[in-house]
Design a protein around this motif. Sequence first.
Motif, short mmCIF file in Angstrom:
data_model
loop_
_atom_site.label_atom_id
_atom_site.label_comp_id
_atom_site.label_asym_id
_atom_site.label_seq_id
_atom_site.Cartn_x
_atom_site.Cartn_y
_atom_site.Cartn_z
N LEU A 1 2.50 3.05 -38.00
CA LEU A 1 2.59 2.60 -36.58
C LEU A 1 2.84 3.94 -35.81
O LEU A 1 3.46 4.74 -36.33
CB LEU A 1 3.84 1.71 -36.43
CG LEU A 1 3.36 0.17 -36.71
CD1 LEU A 1 4.61 -0.49 -36.84
CD2 LEU A 1 2.49 -0.19 -35.80
N PRO A 2 2.42 4.07 -34.53
CA PRO A 2 2.80 5.24 -33.68
C PRO A 2 4.13 5.22 -33.19
O PRO A 2 4.92 4.20 -33.49
CB PRO A 2 1.77 4.91 -32.31
CG PRO A 2 0.73 3.88 -32.87
CD PRO A 2 1.45 3.29 -34.06
N THR A 3 4.49 6.34 -33.04
CA THR A 3 6.30 6.40 -32.63
C THR A 3 6.37 6.64 -31.31
O THR A 3 7.78 6.76 -31.01
CB THR A 3 6.89 7.67 -33.38
OG1 THR A 3 6.15 8.70 -33.18
CG2 THR A 3 6.65 7.66 -35.04
N GLU A 4 5.59 6.54 -30.50
CA GLU A 4 5.48 6.65 -29.16
C GLU A 4 4.62 5.54 -28.32
O GLU A 4 3.89 5.11 -28.93
CB GLU A 4 4.76 7.95 -28.41
CG GLU A 4 5.71 9.18 -28.73
CD GLU A 4 6.97 8.99 -28.33
OE1 GLU A 4 7.48 8.82 -27.33
OE2 GLU A 4 7.75 9.62 -29.32
N GLY A 5 5.43 4.90 -27.44
CA GLY A 5 4.85 3.66 -26.89
C GLY A 5 5.65 3.17 -25.59
O GLY A 5 6.12 4.33 -24.93
N VAL A 6 5.53 2.17 -25.31
CA VAL A 6 6.37 1.52 -24.11
C VAL A 6 7.40 0.40 -24.66
O VAL A 6 7.25 -0.58 -25.48
CB VAL A 6 5.44 0.87 -22.92
CG1 VAL A 6 4.69 2.35 -22.40
CG2 VAL A 6 4.59 0.06 -23.25
N ALA A 7 8.43 0.16 -24.10
CA ALA A 7 9.48 -0.97 -24.24
C ALA A 7 9.49 -1.73 -22.97
O ALA A 7 9.49 -1.22 -21.84
CB ALA A 7 10.68 -0.22 -24.40
N CYS A 8 9.34 -3.15 -23.21
CA CYS A 8 9.09 -3.83 -22.29
C CYS A 8 10.23 -5.16 -22.78
O CYS A 8 9.72 -6.04 -23.39
CB CYS A 8 7.72 -4.46 -22.11
SG CYS A 8 6.45 -3.51 -22.25
N SER A 9 11.51 -4.88 -22.11
CA SER A 9 12.48 -5.92 -22.64
C SER A 9 12.47 -6.05 -24.29
O SER A 9 12.72 -5.05 -24.72
CB SER A 9 12.38 -7.18 -21.97
OG SER A 9 13.18 -8.15 -22.44
#
Length: 126
Positions: free
Chosen positions: A98-106
């Motif tokens: 799994l990628p280690t960078e992304g976005v957090a949405c709640s």
Amino acid sequence: MVAATALIGCTVVQDTLQVGQREFTYETSADAEESSESFRFQGFLPDDGTDVRLIAQLDGHAAVMRWTSPTVFTSEHCTEATVTSQPEIQAEWLPDPLPTEGVACSTWTVVRSGGTQVAWVNEPEE
């Protein structure tokens, strides 16, 4: 015939009692949005999304979804983040690793691997 009846009976029990998990697949985002399960996608899918998949715990405590799209997921409700969680629900179609960078949405996390995007929600720890 008996196996088909047992499978249908199992699905009815799962839906009625909201136990277990189910997988939903759609060819396009439009198909997913027009389905009776559209509430499960919560605005994640872009208009050009294809190969949409979702596995959801029917009690609502966890879910993992994926879609393919050249459109990068963005939302005013999300911030870029280093990803430290993993989906509670395992699926053979998850990118590995799994990628280690992304976005957090709640309680949701969204990552991108090539044209594939994956989002998951985990039950918040108490």
